[in-house]
Design an enzyme around this catalytic site. Sequence first.
Site, PDB file in Angstrom:
ATOM      1  N   TYR A 103      26.753  -6.393 -17.794  1.00  0.00           N
ATOM      2  CA  TYR A 103      26.273  -6.592 -16.422  1.00  0.00           C
ATOM      3  C   TYR A 103      25.083  -7.556 -16.385  1.00  0.00           C
ATOM      4  O   TYR A 103      25.059  -8.478 -15.567  1.00  0.00           O
ATOM      5  CB  TYR A 103      25.917  -5.242 -15.790  1.00  0.00           C
ATOM      6  CG  TYR A 103      25.734  -5.338 -14.293  1.00  0.00           C
ATOM      7  CD1 TYR A 103      26.824  -5.238 -13.420  1.00  0.00           C
ATOM      8  CD2 TYR A 103      24.476  -5.559 -13.736  1.00  0.00           C
ATOM      9  CE1 TYR A 103      26.664  -5.352 -12.058  1.00  0.00           C
ATOM     10  CE2 TYR A 103      24.305  -5.673 -12.374  1.00  0.00           C
ATOM     11  CZ  TYR A 103      25.406  -5.566 -11.527  1.00  0.00           C
ATOM     12  OH  TYR A 103      25.239  -5.694 -10.168  1.00  0.00           O
TER      13      TYR A 103
ATOM     14  N   TYR B  50      27.003   1.200  -6.650  1.00  0.00           N
ATOM     15  CA  TYR B  50      28.451   0.987  -6.748  1.00  0.00           C
ATOM     16  C   TYR B  50      29.083   2.363  -6.557  1.00  0.00           C
ATOM     17  O   TYR B  50      28.916   3.244  -7.403  1.00  0.00           O
ATOM     18  CB  TYR B  50      28.822   0.440  -8.123  1.00  0.00           C
ATOM     19  CG  TYR B  50      28.453  -1.023  -8.326  1.00  0.00           C
ATOM     20  CD1 TYR B  50      27.155  -1.395  -8.666  1.00  0.00           C
ATOM     21  CD2 TYR B  50      29.417  -2.022  -8.186  1.00  0.00           C
ATOM     22  CE1 TYR B  50      26.827  -2.733  -8.855  1.00  0.00           C
ATOM     23  CE2 TYR B  50      29.094  -3.363  -8.382  1.00  0.00           C
ATOM     24  CZ  TYR B  50      27.804  -3.710  -8.711  1.00  0.00           C
ATOM     25  OH  TYR B  50      27.483  -5.035  -8.896  1.00  0.00           O
TER      26      TYR B  50
ATOM     27  N   LYS C 239      29.962 -11.681 -11.579  1.00  0.00           N
ATOM     28  CA  LYS C 239      29.980 -12.668 -12.667  1.00  0.00           C
ATOM     29  C   LYS C 239      30.273 -14.111 -12.246  1.00  0.00           C
ATOM     30  O   LYS C 239      30.008 -15.039 -13.021  1.00  0.00           O
ATOM     31  CB  LYS C 239      31.032 -12.254 -13.711  1.00  0.00           C
ATOM     32  CG  LYS C 239      30.598 -11.071 -14.559  1.00  0.00           C
ATOM     33  CD  LYS C 239      29.588 -11.473 -15.612  1.00  0.00           C
ATOM     34  CE  LYS C 239      28.848 -10.301 -16.201  1.00  0.00           C
ATOM     35  NZ  LYS C 239      27.561 -10.008 -15.557  1.00  0.00           N
TER      36      LYS C 239
ATOM     37  N   HIS D  95      15.651  -6.257 -10.791  1.00  0.00           N
ATOM     38  CA  HIS D  95      16.215  -4.909 -10.860  1.00  0.00           C
ATOM     39  C   HIS D  95      16.448  -4.515 -12.314  1.00  0.00           C
ATOM     40  O   HIS D  95      17.068  -5.250 -13.062  1.00  0.00           O
ATOM     41  CB  HIS D  95      17.541  -4.836 -10.102  1.00  0.00           C
ATOM     42  CG  HIS D  95      17.379  -4.802  -8.623  1.00  0.00           C
ATOM     43  ND1 HIS D  95      18.335  -4.307  -7.768  1.00  0.00           N
ATOM     44  CD2 HIS D  95      16.359  -5.191  -7.824  1.00  0.00           C
ATOM     45  CE1 HIS D  95      17.915  -4.395  -6.526  1.00  0.00           C
ATOM     46  NE2 HIS D  95      16.720  -4.943  -6.529  1.00  0.00           N
TER      47      HIS D  95
ATOM     48  N   PRO E   1      34.626  -9.824  -7.459  1.00  0.00           N
ATOM     49  CA  PRO E   1      33.159  -9.791  -7.463  1.00  0.00           C
ATOM     50  C   PRO E   1      32.526  -8.496  -7.967  1.00  0.00           C
ATOM     51  O   PRO E   1      31.300  -8.411  -8.066  1.00  0.00           O
ATOM     52  CB  PRO E   1      32.786 -10.025  -5.990  1.00  0.00           C
ATOM     53  CG  PRO E   1      34.003  -9.736  -5.209  1.00  0.00           C
ATOM     54  CD  PRO E   1      35.177  -9.932  -6.095  1.00  0.00           C
TER      55      PRO E   1
HETATM   56  P1  RFL Z   1      31.885 -22.976  -5.030  1.00  0.00           P
HETATM   57  O1  RFL Z   1      30.636 -22.254  -4.705  1.00  0.00           O
HETATM   58  O2  RFL Z   1      33.128 -22.565  -4.386  1.00  0.00           O
HETATM   59  O3  RFL Z   1      31.587 -24.492  -4.714  1.00  0.00           O
HETATM   60  C1  RFL Z   1      32.606 -25.462  -4.666  1.00  0.00           C
HETATM   61  C2  RFL Z   1      32.163 -26.572  -3.732  1.00  0.00           C
HETATM   62  O4  RFL Z   1      33.153 -27.585  -3.717  1.00  0.00           O
HETATM   63  C3  RFL Z   1      33.400 -27.976  -2.372  1.00  0.00           C
HETATM   64  N1  RFL Z   1      34.742 -28.545  -2.291  1.00  0.00           N
HETATM   65  C4  RFL Z   1      34.985 -29.871  -2.230  1.00  0.00           C
HETATM   66  N2  RFL Z   1      34.150 -30.926  -2.207  1.00  0.00           N
HETATM   67  C5  RFL Z   1      34.711 -32.157  -2.119  1.00  0.00           C
HETATM   68  N3  RFL Z   1      36.069 -32.375  -2.037  1.00  0.00           N
HETATM   69  C6  RFL Z   1      36.925 -31.331  -2.054  1.00  0.00           C
HETATM   70  N4  RFL Z   1      38.244 -31.523  -1.998  1.00  0.00           N
HETATM   71  C7  RFL Z   1      36.392 -30.008  -2.163  1.00  0.00           C
HETATM   72  N5  RFL Z   1      36.946 -28.774  -2.193  1.00  0.00           N
HETATM   73  C8  RFL Z   1      35.930 -27.898  -2.279  1.00  0.00           C
HETATM   74  C9  RFL Z   1      33.215 -26.688  -1.582  1.00  0.00           C
HETATM   75  O5  RFL Z   1      32.961 -26.929  -0.209  1.00  0.00           O
HETATM   76  C10 RFL Z   1      32.034 -26.067  -2.306  1.00  0.00           C
HETATM   77  O6  RFL Z   1      30.799 -26.492  -1.757  1.00  0.00           O
HETATM   78  O7  RFL Z   1      32.159 -22.992  -6.603  1.00  0.00           O
HETATM   79  P2  RFL Z   1      31.151 -22.981  -7.857  1.00  0.00           P
HETATM   80  O8  RFL Z   1      30.082 -24.015  -7.692  1.00  0.00           O
HETATM   81  O9  RFL Z   1      32.021 -22.989  -9.044  1.00  0.00           O
HETATM   82  O10 RFL Z   1      30.388 -21.575  -7.754  1.00  0.00           O
HETATM   83  C11 RFL Z   1      31.093 -20.380  -7.932  1.00  0.00           C
HETATM   84  C12 RFL Z   1      30.481 -19.276  -7.069  1.00  0.00           C
HETATM   85  O11 RFL Z   1      30.342 -19.726  -5.747  1.00  0.00           O
HETATM   86  C13 RFL Z   1      31.327 -18.004  -7.093  1.00  0.00           C
HETATM   87  O12 RFL Z   1      31.824 -17.761  -8.374  1.00  0.00           O
HETATM   88  C14 RFL Z   1      30.520 -16.784  -6.644  1.00  0.00           C
HETATM   89  O13 RFL Z   1      30.151 -16.872  -5.293  1.00  0.00           O
HETATM   90  C15 RFL Z   1      31.334 -15.519  -6.859  1.00  0.00           C
HETATM   91  N6  RFL Z   1      30.649 -14.322  -6.370  1.00  0.00           N
HETATM   92  C16 RFL Z   1      29.654 -13.725  -7.104  1.00  0.00           C
HETATM   93  N7  RFL Z   1      29.269 -14.265  -8.278  1.00  0.00           N
HETATM   94  C17 RFL Z   1      28.221 -13.713  -8.971  1.00  0.00           C
HETATM   95  O14 RFL Z   1      27.874 -14.220 -10.043  1.00  0.00           O
HETATM   96  N8  RFL Z   1      27.538 -12.619  -8.513  1.00  0.00           N
HETATM   97  C18 RFL Z   1      27.873 -12.014  -7.355  1.00  0.00           C
HETATM   98  O15 RFL Z   1      27.199 -11.076  -6.958  1.00  0.00           O
HETATM   99  C19 RFL Z   1      28.981 -12.552  -6.615  1.00  0.00           C
HETATM  100  N9  RFL Z   1      29.357 -12.008  -5.445  1.00  0.00           N
HETATM  101  C20 RFL Z   1      30.965 -13.800  -5.114  1.00  0.00           C
HETATM  102  C21 RFL Z   1      30.295 -12.621  -4.683  1.00  0.00           C
HETATM  103  C22 RFL Z   1      31.879 -14.415  -4.276  1.00  0.00           C
HETATM  104  C23 RFL Z   1      32.154 -13.872  -3.055  1.00  0.00           C
HETATM  105  N10 RFL Z   1      33.071 -14.578  -2.251  1.00  0.00           N
HETATM  106  C24 RFL Z   1      32.888 -14.796  -0.879  1.00  0.00           C
HETATM  107  C25 RFL Z   1      34.102 -15.348  -2.875  1.00  0.00           C
HETATM  108  C26 RFL Z   1      30.587 -12.059  -3.466  1.00  0.00           C
HETATM  109  C27 RFL Z   1      31.524 -12.671  -2.663  1.00  0.00           C
HETATM  110  C28 RFL Z   1      31.831 -11.988  -1.367  1.00  0.00           C
HETATM  111  C1  PHB Z   2      25.915  -9.182  -3.559  1.00  0.00           C
HETATM  112  O1  PHB Z   2      24.734  -8.788  -3.398  1.00  0.00           O
HETATM  113  O2  PHB Z   2      26.417 -10.021  -2.814  1.00  0.00           O
HETATM  114  C2  PHB Z   2      26.726  -8.614  -4.659  1.00  0.00           C
HETATM  115  C3  PHB Z   2      26.151  -7.734  -5.549  1.00  0.00           C
HETATM  116  C4  PHB Z   2      26.910  -7.187  -6.579  1.00  0.00           C
HETATM  117  C5  PHB Z   2      28.236  -7.548  -6.716  1.00  0.00           C
HETATM  118  C6  PHB Z   2      28.819  -8.446  -5.828  1.00  0.00           C
HETATM  119  C7  PHB Z   2      28.049  -8.981  -4.788  1.00  0.00           C
HETATM  120  O3  PHB Z   2      28.973  -7.001  -7.707  1.00  0.00           O
END
Ligand code: RFL
Ligand code: PHB
Length: 387
Positions: free
Chosen positions: A380, A196, A292, A72, A288
């Site tokens: 971004y 957005y 980032k 994109h 989110p």
């Molecule tokens: P994670 O992905 O949470 O992984 C941590 C892992 O550790 C495990 N765990 C354990 N394992 C062993 N013993 C324990 N006691 C444990 N406790 C936990 C968990 O099961 C898991 O597998 O952390 P990590 O690797 O630091 O990654 C971070 C990302 O997952 C997170 O920052 C992103 O998902 C945030 N986020 C977004 N980030 C972006 O860069 N771009 C996006 O578009 C974006 N959209 C989002 C998001 C997060 C969202 N949610 C649901 C929080 C959209 C959403 C809705």
């Molecule tokens: C997504 O596609 O899950 C998504 C995209 C942009 C954001 C957060 C989540 O800012």
Amino acid sequence: MRTQVGIIGAGPAGLLLSHLLHLRGISSVVLERRSRAYVEQRVRAGVLEQGTVDTLIASGVGDRLQREGLLHHGIELRYGGAGHRIAFEKLVPGRAITVYGQQEVVKDLIAARLAAGGDIRFEIDDVAVHSLENDPYLTFGGERLDCDVIAGCDGFHGISRPTIPDGVLTTYERDYPFAWLGILARVAPSSEELIYARNERGFALHSMRSPVISRFYLQVPPDAELGDWPDERIWAELAARLETVPGFTLSTGEIIERGVTPMRSFVAEPMQYGRLYLAGDAAHIVPPTGAKGLNLAVADVRVLTEALAAYFADGSAAALDAYSETCLTRVWRAQHFSWWMTTLLHTFDSDDAYGRKLQTSYLDYVTTSEAAATTLAENYVGLPFSA
Ligand code: RFL
Ligand code: PHB
């Protein structure tokens, strides 16, 4: 058992760290609380910065990403009855984002680690961390794993950060008076690029995963429950918040996944203690809106890999000692950007007419001034990694 780096958590941070260390000839064991199926299906982020994509491709796990990821070159800010494109190709030439699901990154990394004989243990729910100051080790399921260092990659609710003694960490936090209801739907995206949308009814985001799968988010009250959001209500609310420009119609389809995510900003400093190094959500989280979180996890892991490579090559600990300080510059930039995007686009207090005017003023500025738009665009798509 003995390994060089004991990694807690098989999210993007832990898996990428294990993969990058392997490429440097450094051994690791990854311990994950959930099953492989669970982590491979957990729907989360979707936007990969240029530097994240470059890191995955350069380390040999970018083939499917390059085939299936959606490149994109802009996003739309929609408010006040009009859409405004932030054009990356003009504002930040040569830099773009790729839309590719986080769980696809996780699948690719697990496949690469297992193909290379990597050791990932799933469904380990009793990991404990010991002796962080010296000769650290992990215990789980009656076993003991001695390590040179431990990487806490276990997300915001993990056990690593809480094992650091009281008084060591300083934490910085901000809560927001809303959450996001996210859905995945079997329907072609109604727009080529992410939208957005700021709306009186609350923020809405139109994203996607593929030509046939769309991803949407709605600002909802912090205590919202899925039971209060039947399909018809979700689609009606998305339409009300997104169908605000002439000619735009939202296509609807079967909802195949849904969840409510609280919004929080959080940083723990320093991101290390003794032989424990925190990476990704274990150390910091962002709302989110700036997309980032995953990208910051990748940035941390790049820094940690370089520092560990130097340490294991000749015992030099300077980069390891500076790990937290090195990471925090980027972490705080992303904290600010994520807070700012959140503040700009959400409905806070419906009585706060002054706040609303400020939002509109800044949105008008960012969509008419090339300098302001460039600020948004370069954050971004992600600031370049330092050498
Ligand atoms: P994670 O992905 O949470 O992984 C941590 C892992 O550790 C495990 N765990 C354990 N394992 C062993 N013993 C324990 N006691 C444990 N406790 C936990 C968990 O099961 C898991 O597998 O952390 P990590 O690797 O630091 O990654 C971070 C990302 O997952 C997170 O920052 C992103 O998902 C945030 N986020 C977004 N980030 C972006 O860069 N771009 C996006 O578009 C974006 N959209 C989002 C998001 C997060 C969202 N949610 C649901 C929080 C959209 C959403 C809705
Ligand atoms: C997504 O596609 O899950 C998504 C995209 C942009 C954001 C957060 C989540 O800012």
